[in-house]
Scaffold this motif. Sequence first.
Motif, short mmCIF file in Angstrom:
data_model
loop_
_atom_site.label_atom_id
_atom_site.label_comp_id
_atom_site.label_asym_id
_atom_site.label_seq_id
_atom_site.Cartn_x
_atom_site.Cartn_y
_atom_site.Cartn_z
N LEU A 184 0.83 -1.21 0.00
CA LEU A 184 0.00 0.00 0.00
C LEU A 184 0.87 1.26 0.00
CD1 LEU A 184 -3.02 -0.87 2.32
CD2 LEU A 184 -2.97 -0.67 -0.18
N LYS A 185 1.98 1.22 0.73
CA LYS A 185 2.91 2.37 0.74
C LYS A 185 3.44 2.63 -0.67
CE LYS A 185 5.59 1.34 4.42
NZ LYS A 185 6.89 1.32 5.13
N ILE A 186 3.85 1.53 -1.34
CA ILE A 186 4.41 1.66 -2.69
C ILE A 186 3.35 2.18 -3.66
CG2 ILE A 186 5.28 0.31 -4.65
CD1 ILE A 186 6.63 -1.53 -2.48
N TRP A 187 2.15 1.65 -3.52
CA TRP A 187 1.05 2.08 -4.39
C TRP A 187 0.79 3.57 -4.21
CZ3 TRP A 187 -4.31 2.81 -2.58
CH2 TRP A 187 -5.19 3.10 -3.63
N GLU A 188 0.75 4.02 -2.94
CA GLU A 188 0.49 5.44 -2.69
C GLU A 188 1.62 6.31 -3.22
OE1 GLU A 188 -0.51 5.61 1.48
OE2 GLU A 188 -2.41 4.58 1.04
N LYS A 189 2.84 5.83 -3.05
CA LYS A 189 4.00 6.62 -3.46
C LYS A 189 4.09 6.75 -4.99
CE LYS A 189 8.96 6.79 -2.86
NZ LYS A 189 10.16 6.19 -2.29
N THR A 190 3.80 5.64 -5.70
CA THR A 190 4.00 5.65 -7.15
C THR A 190 2.76 6.12 -7.92
OG1 THR A 190 3.24 3.37 -7.29
CG2 THR A 190 5.62 3.71 -7.07
N GLY A 191 1.58 5.94 -7.34
CA GLY A 191 0.35 6.30 -8.04
C GLY A 191 0.00 5.36 -9.19
N MET A 192 0.69 4.20 -9.25
CA MET A 192 0.41 3.29 -10.37
C MET A 192 -0.92 2.56 -10.16
SD MET A 192 3.22 0.36 -9.61
CE MET A 192 3.33 -0.31 -7.95
N THR A 193 -1.44 2.03 -11.24
CA THR A 193 -2.63 1.18 -11.19
C THR A 193 -2.17 -0.23 -10.80
OG1 THR A 193 -3.55 2.46 -13.01
CG2 THR A 193 -4.60 0.34 -12.53
N VAL A 194 -2.85 -0.84 -9.83
CA VAL A 194 -2.50 -2.21 -9.44
C VAL A 194 -3.70 -3.11 -9.67
CG1 VAL A 194 -1.71 -3.73 -7.58
CG2 VAL A 194 -0.88 -1.37 -7.67
N LEU A 195 -3.46 -4.23 -10.35
CA LEU A 195 -4.48 -5.27 -10.51
C LEU A 195 -3.96 -6.51 -9.78
CD1 LEU A 195 -5.45 -4.88 -14.28
CD2 LEU A 195 -6.17 -3.52 -12.30
N PHE A 196 -4.82 -7.12 -8.97
CA PHE A 196 -4.36 -8.08 -7.96
C PHE A 196 -5.30 -9.28 -7.93
CE2 PHE A 196 -3.82 -9.60 -3.62
CZ PHE A 196 -2.50 -9.29 -3.29
N ILE A 197 -4.76 -10.47 -8.16
CA ILE A 197 -5.59 -11.68 -8.07
C ILE A 197 -5.43 -12.28 -6.68
CG2 ILE A 197 -5.84 -14.07 -8.86
CD1 ILE A 197 -5.00 -13.16 -11.63
N THR A 198 -6.56 -12.64 -6.06
CA THR A 198 -6.47 -13.30 -4.76
C THR A 198 -7.67 -14.21 -4.55
OG1 THR A 198 -6.30 -12.99 -2.37
CG2 THR A 198 -7.58 -11.34 -3.57
N HIS A 199 -7.48 -15.24 -3.72
CA HIS A 199 -8.59 -16.07 -3.26
C HIS A 199 -9.10 -15.57 -1.92
CE1 HIS A 199 -7.25 -19.30 -6.09
NE2 HIS A 199 -8.57 -19.39 -6.18
#
Length: 228
Positions: A178-193
């Motif tokens: 979450l820190k990295i996502w906030e810092k970079t502003g990139m779009t993240v797509l995430f697969i999870t069960h």
Amino acid sequence: TSSLRINNVSKIYNGSITALSEVNLDIPEGEFVSFVGPSGCGKSTIFKIIAGLSEPTSGRVEMINASNQETMIDRNDVGFVFQHATLLPWKSVLDNVTLPLELKGVSKHERHERGKEVLEMVGLAGYEKALPRQLSGGMQMRVSIARSLIAKPKLLLMDEPFGALDEMTRQNLHYELLKIWEKTGMTVLFITHNVFESVFLSTKIAVMSTRPGRITNVFDVPEYERDE
Ligand code: ADP
Ligand code: ADP
């Protein structure tokens, strides 16, 4: 702002297995979208198509810019993290992380500068010279994440990255991510069960169903659910 558009994508393997059937989704830049659904509903397939590793049978994935024009996704803008840390065992952590830049012919000096930067982002400063087998599973996953970030992707695809990790390690990585996502502003797509994981991490959850693979629901996750 721009968005990623999954436009009526279908995928039929070998002329017979319908993995995806007319999937549509618009993802505005900077969102964190989790894809959840039973095994075989086409989560990996849609990621491979977005990354350009697989061709859709029909439909397309494109970028829509601020002026509403369609452009192709530039593969250089896409990072990929797989479930298992696919590191080269004979190469140091730094050499593993900087491999994508080496393949692009970036100078050693610049590779090392950038490599140290991303290792710091994932909490692995000081481990440059270590070999993968000297690291725990969680640390190896951090190396994989660092490698996916090195070319500054605008879009990061993560295919069940934390599925093989224990609960404590996974929680630590959630905060780091979450820190990295906030810092970079990139779009993240995430697969999870893991539905808890999807609620904790994402801004949106895309629920998929099987036979044929479809997105059946998209939920917005309220902000307070995410920030604990
Ligand atoms: P998920 O990631 O949700 O488990 P996949 O995208 O891996 O689903 O698979 C969706 C469906 O397509 C499944 O029925 C799977 O067996 C099939 N499939 C996936 N990859 C291939 C392939 N390369 N060739 C044939 N069938 C495939
Ligand atoms: P996942 O972890 O997404 O469920 P799988 O273990 O189902 O993936 O599949 C692993 C690899 O095998 C993937 O690259 C997938 O595309 C391929 N694959 C899956 N199902 C089939 C199939 N029925 N025929 C051929 N290849 C397949």
